[in-house]
Design a protein around this motif. Structure first.
Motif, PDB file in Angstrom:
ATOM      1  N   SER A 108       0.719  -1.091  -0.106  1.00 15.16           N
ATOM      2  CA  SER A 108      -0.114   0.076   0.081  1.00 15.16           C
ATOM      3  C   SER A 108       0.816   1.132  -0.005  1.00 15.16           C
ATOM      4  CB  SER A 108      -1.137   0.001   1.136  1.00 15.16           C
ATOM      5  OG  SER A 108      -0.066   0.203   2.408  1.00 15.16           O
ATOM      6  N   VAL A 109       0.400   2.470  -0.757  1.00 18.27           N
ATOM      7  CA  VAL A 109       0.742   3.836  -0.716  1.00 18.27           C
ATOM      8  C   VAL A 109      -0.126   4.607  -0.049  1.00 18.27           C
ATOM      9  CG1 VAL A 109       1.968   5.489  -1.627  1.00 18.27           C
ATOM     10  CG2 VAL A 109       2.131   3.275  -2.571  1.00 18.27           C
ATOM     11  N   THR A 110       0.236   5.221   1.407  1.00 16.79           N
ATOM     12  CA  THR A 110      -0.868   5.918   2.021  1.00 16.79           C
ATOM     13  C   THR A 110      -0.031   7.470   1.770  1.00 16.79           C
ATOM     14  OG1 THR A 110      -1.381   4.261   3.420  1.00 16.79           O
ATOM     15  CG2 THR A 110      -1.963   6.640   4.014  1.00 16.79           C
ATOM     16  N   VAL A 111      -1.194   8.497   1.486  1.00 18.74           N
ATOM     17  CA  VAL A 111      -0.915   9.810   1.605  1.00 18.74           C
ATOM     18  C   VAL A 111      -0.747  10.449   3.125  1.00 18.74           C
ATOM     19  CG1 VAL A 111      -1.378  12.223   0.860  1.00 18.74           C
ATOM     20  CG2 VAL A 111      -1.434  10.134  -0.646  1.00 18.74           C
ATOM     21  N   LEU A 112       0.260  11.069   3.525  1.00 19.24           N
ATOM     22  CA  LEU A 112       0.287  11.352   4.901  1.00 19.24           C
ATOM     23  C   LEU A 112       0.060  13.013   4.885  1.00 19.24           C
ATOM     24  CD1 LEU A 112       3.532   9.580   6.398  1.00 19.24           C
ATOM     25  CD2 LEU A 112       1.092   8.776   6.433  1.00 19.24           C
ATOM     26  N   ALA A 113       0.806  13.651   3.974  1.00 19.01           N
ATOM     27  CA  ALA A 113       0.511  15.049   3.576  1.00 19.01           C
ATOM     28  C   ALA A 113       0.626  15.264   1.912  1.00 19.01           C
ATOM     29  CB  ALA A 113       1.432  15.945   4.207  1.00 19.01           C
ATOM     30  N   TRP A 114       0.129  16.390   1.648  1.00 16.77           N
ATOM     31  CA  TRP A 114       0.058  16.591   0.251  1.00 16.77           C
ATOM     32  C   TRP A 114      -0.368  18.235   0.130  1.00 16.77           C
ATOM     33  CZ3 TRP A 114       1.613  13.464  -3.657  1.00 16.77           C
ATOM     34  CH2 TRP A 114       1.508  13.965  -5.248  1.00 16.77           C
ATOM     35  N   ASP A 115       0.726  19.150   0.339  1.00 24.71           N
ATOM     36  CA  ASP A 115       0.392  20.493   0.326  1.00 24.71           C
ATOM     37  C   ASP A 115       1.831  21.076  -0.439  1.00 24.71           C
ATOM     38  OD1 ASP A 115       0.573  23.295   0.613  1.00 24.71           O
ATOM     39  OD2 ASP A 115      -0.727  23.032   2.396  1.00 24.71           O
ATOM     40  N   ARG A 116       1.709  21.683  -1.789  1.00 29.70           N
ATOM     41  CA  ARG A 116       2.689  22.106  -2.407  1.00 29.70           C
ATOM     42  C   ARG A 116       3.930  23.052  -1.548  1.00 29.70           C
ATOM     43  NH1 ARG A 116       3.182  21.961  -8.867  1.00 29.70           N
ATOM     44  NH2 ARG A 116       1.413  20.370  -9.348  1.00 29.70           N
ATOM     45  N   HIS A 117       3.083  23.823  -1.051  1.00 29.63           N
ATOM     46  CA  HIS A 117       3.850  25.011  -0.202  1.00 29.63           C
ATOM     47  C   HIS A 117       4.549  24.659   1.234  1.00 29.63           C
ATOM     48  CE1 HIS A 117       2.765  27.721  -3.314  1.00 29.63           C
ATOM     49  NE2 HIS A 117       1.481  27.411  -3.387  1.00 29.63           N
ATOM     50  N   ARG A 118       3.885  23.458   1.781  1.00 28.65           N
ATOM     51  CA  ARG A 118       4.402  23.065   3.006  1.00 28.65           C
ATOM     52  C   ARG A 118       5.157  21.441   2.980  1.00 28.65           C
ATOM     53  NH1 ARG A 118      -0.632  24.585   6.983  1.00 28.65           N
ATOM     54  NH2 ARG A 118      -0.591  26.840   6.396  1.00 28.65           N
ATOM     55  N   GLU A 119       4.301  20.550   2.779  1.00 24.12           N
ATOM     56  CA  GLU A 119       5.162  19.399   2.784  1.00 24.12           C
ATOM     57  C   GLU A 119       4.181  18.116   1.851  1.00 24.12           C
ATOM     58  OE1 GLU A 119       6.718  16.413   6.209  1.00 24.12           O
ATOM     59  OE2 GLU A 119       4.613  16.953   6.516  1.00 24.12           O
ATOM     60  N   THR A 120       5.195  17.434   1.165  1.00 21.60           N
ATOM     61  CA  THR A 120       4.493  16.140   0.657  1.00 21.60           C
ATOM     62  C   THR A 120       5.231  14.960   1.422  1.00 21.60           C
ATOM     63  OG1 THR A 120       4.258  17.366  -1.632  1.00 21.60           O
ATOM     64  CG2 THR A 120       4.026  14.670  -1.441  1.00 21.60           C
ATOM     65  N   ALA A 121       4.287  14.005   1.864  1.00 21.04           N
ATOM     66  CA  ALA A 121       4.691  12.980   2.672  1.00 21.04           C
ATOM     67  C   ALA A 121       3.916  11.688   2.289  1.00 21.04           C
ATOM     68  CB  ALA A 121       4.607  13.146   3.910  1.00 21.04           C
ATOM     69  N   LEU A 122       4.585  10.480   2.077  1.00 18.81           N
ATOM     70  CA  LEU A 122       4.040   9.325   1.331  1.00 18.81           C
ATOM     71  C   LEU A 122       4.570   8.202   2.255  1.00 18.81           C
ATOM     72  CD1 LEU A 122       4.332   9.493  -2.560  1.00 18.81           C
ATOM     73  CD2 LEU A 122       2.186  10.196  -0.851  1.00 18.81           C
ATOM     74  N   GLU A 123       3.886   7.092   2.733  1.00 19.41           N
ATOM     75  CA  GLU A 123       4.356   6.089   3.444  1.00 19.41           C
ATOM     76  C   GLU A 123       3.905   4.842   2.494  1.00 19.41           C
ATOM     77  OE1 GLU A 123       3.160   4.477   7.931  1.00 19.41           O
ATOM     78  OE2 GLU A 123       1.629   4.075   6.534  1.00 19.41           O
ATOM     79  N   VAL A 124       4.878   4.082   2.580  1.00 10.88           N
ATOM     80  CA  VAL A 124       4.945   2.918   1.754  1.00 10.88           C
ATOM     81  C   VAL A 124       4.861   1.561   2.705  1.00 10.88           C
ATOM     82  CG1 VAL A 124       5.749   1.520  -0.330  1.00 10.88           C
ATOM     83  CG2 VAL A 124       5.908   4.025  -0.418  1.00 10.88           C
ATOM     84  N   VAL A 125       4.205   0.519   2.438  1.00  7.94           N
ATOM     85  CA  VAL A 125       4.129  -0.467   3.506  1.00  7.94           C
ATOM     86  C   VAL A 125       3.997  -1.707   2.684  1.00  7.94           C
ATOM     87  CG1 VAL A 125       2.956  -1.736   5.452  1.00  7.94           C
ATOM     88  CG2 VAL A 125       3.053   0.514   5.234  1.00  7.94           C
ATOM     89  N   THR A 126       5.072  -2.596   2.773  1.00  5.07           N
ATOM     90  CA  THR A 126       5.097  -3.992   2.171  1.00  5.07           C
ATOM     91  C   THR A 126       5.074  -5.104   3.057  1.00  5.07           C
ATOM     92  OG1 THR A 126       6.354  -2.914   0.269  1.00  5.07           O
ATOM     93  CG2 THR A 126       6.335  -5.320   0.562  1.00  5.07           C
ATOM     94  N   LEU A 127       4.182  -6.043   3.115  1.00  4.48           N
ATOM     95  CA  LEU A 127       4.007  -7.187   4.078  1.00  4.48           C
ATOM     96  C   LEU A 127       4.706  -8.445   3.227  1.00  4.48           C
ATOM     97  CD1 LEU A 127       0.582  -6.811   5.487  1.00  4.48           C
ATOM     98  CD2 LEU A 127       2.572  -5.878   6.438  1.00  4.48           C
ATOM     99  N   ASP A 128       5.512  -9.123   4.075  1.00  4.37           N
ATOM    100  CA  ASP A 128       6.108 -10.302   3.508  1.00  4.37           C
ATOM    101  C   ASP A 128       5.360 -11.564   4.488  1.00  4.37           C
ATOM    102  OD1 ASP A 128       7.448 -12.506   2.728  1.00  4.37           O
ATOM    103  OD2 ASP A 128       9.380 -11.719   2.845  1.00  4.37           O
ATOM    104  N   ASP A 129       4.421 -12.499   3.669  1.00  5.23           N
ATOM    105  CA  ASP A 129       3.833 -13.546   4.515  1.00  5.23           C
ATOM    106  C   ASP A 129       4.547 -14.849   4.326  1.00  5.23           C
ATOM    107  OD1 ASP A 129       3.281 -14.031   1.789  1.00  5.23           O
ATOM    108  OD2 ASP A 129       1.068 -13.715   2.176  1.00  5.23           O
ATOM    109  N   ASP A 130       5.944 -14.706   3.941  1.00  7.24           N
ATOM    110  CA  ASP A 130       6.522 -15.966   3.829  1.00  7.24           C
ATOM    111  C   ASP A 130       6.739 -16.708   5.099  1.00  7.24           C
ATOM    112  OD1 ASP A 130       8.412 -18.180   3.716  1.00  7.24           O
ATOM    113  OD2 ASP A 130       9.411 -16.961   2.080  1.00  7.24           O
ATOM    114  N   PRO A 131       6.237 -17.925   5.570  1.00  2.71           N
ATOM    115  CA  PRO A 131       6.332 -18.323   6.837  1.00  2.71           C
ATOM    116  C   PRO A 131       7.628 -18.432   7.333  1.00  2.71           C
ATOM    117  CG  PRO A 131       4.853 -19.768   5.411  1.00  2.71           C
ATOM    118  CD  PRO A 131       5.670 -18.821   4.623  1.00  2.71           C
ATOM    119  N   ALA A 132       8.954 -18.448   6.616  1.00  2.00           N
ATOM    120  CA  ALA A 132      10.176 -18.525   7.032  1.00  2.00           C
ATOM    121  C   ALA A 132      10.703 -17.209   7.535  1.00  2.00           C
ATOM    122  CB  ALA A 132      11.088 -18.891   5.959  1.00  2.00           C
TER     123      ALA A 132
END
Length: 264
Positions: free
Chosen positions: A79-103
């Motif tokens: 997933s990619v989640t927008v934390l902030a989106w303001d050209r004059h202040r801050e742009t921030a994105l969070e990228v989350v990747t889950l690995d469900d490999d049992p090992a």
């Protein structure tokens, strides 16, 4: 504690070019329509492989997920989640990747922040790898921080002399058993290119603290050679690709990125 230092020469990047690229990327994202069945570019072409899973487009909390090619459903592991989106202040994105490999189940979280898109001044990247389960889980995870002061970078890159002030690019990598700090400082070469000096320090933690000096004494020369060779390879790749990129305007790069997102 182990210390490493190496200097490479890089093709320069004009600040105005970087700013135009950041603006073009924001234009591309803001011109995308998230209504209806999926995302569409400003010219109406559908953007495959990505859906708005929740929230309002480009508003804080908006979450995007790639589409699973097998069944057409949104992939719950990325997933990619927008934390902030303001050209004059801050742009921030969070990228989350889950690995469900049992090992080695785990979660990788990356947060990218930019202040600001209108005139980029600061950029940072933080990463956290958090394995779950098992007695050795704490030895498989770690965190990293990278911070770039863009004002300081171009100021230092325009000077022929090294300055004693804080490095414009710095980072840390923290593990249960070790901590590595890195600083990167540019200066102007006689031919106008960037001479970039990279310094790294590694320090053991916990019961591994006394092992780092021993490893440095035994493998120090080989480790320093590997460090220098890795930076030389990265510099060669930079110098092979960046000069052609900086000859393109931000709008052209934005159009090429849009075409690339559409796939074959």
């Amino acid at each position: 504690m182990a210390r490493f230092q190496h200097t490479v020469t890089l093709a320069p990047v004009p600040r105005r070019w970087l700013e135009s690229c950041v603006a073009a990327l924001h234009d591309l994202a803001e011109g995308t329509d998230a209504g209806g069945a999926g995302l569409r570019l400003s010219d109406g072409r559908p953007l495959p492989g990505l859906v708005l899973a929740q929230g309002r487009h480009l508003r804080p909390g908006a979450q995007y997920r790639p589409v699973n090619g097998k069944d057409g459903e949104a992939d719950a592991d990325q997933s990619v989640t927008v934390l902030a989106w303001d050209r004059h202040r801050e742009t921030a994105l969070e990228v989350v990747t889950l690995d469900d490999d049992p090992a080695h189940r785990g979660q990788l979280v990356c947060v990218l922040r930019l202040t600001s898109a209108a005139r980029p001044r600061q950029a940072s990247l933080s990463t956290t790898l958090g394995p779950s389960g098992g007695k050795r889980a704490k030895y498989l995870g770690g965190s990293g921080q990278l911070h770039l002061d863009l004002d300081r970078w171009w100021s230092r890159a325009a000077s022929h002399r090294p300055a004693p002030s804080r490095a414009p690019l710095s980072g840390t990598l923290t593990h249960t058993l070790a901590r590595v700090t890195v600083t990167v400082v540019p200066r102007r070469a006689p031919d106008g290119r960037w001479q970039v000096t990279v310094k790294a320090r590694a320090r053991g933690r916990s019961f591994a603290r006394p092992l780092v000096p021993v490893a440095t004494a035994v493998l120090g020369r080989r480790a320093r050679r590997a460090f220098a060779e890795a930076l030389d390879r990265a510099a060669a790749a930079w110098n092979a690709q960046v000069p052609a990129l900086v000859r393109k305007e931000g709008e052209q790069l934005g159009a090429e990125l849009a075409d690339a997102l559409l796939g074959p």
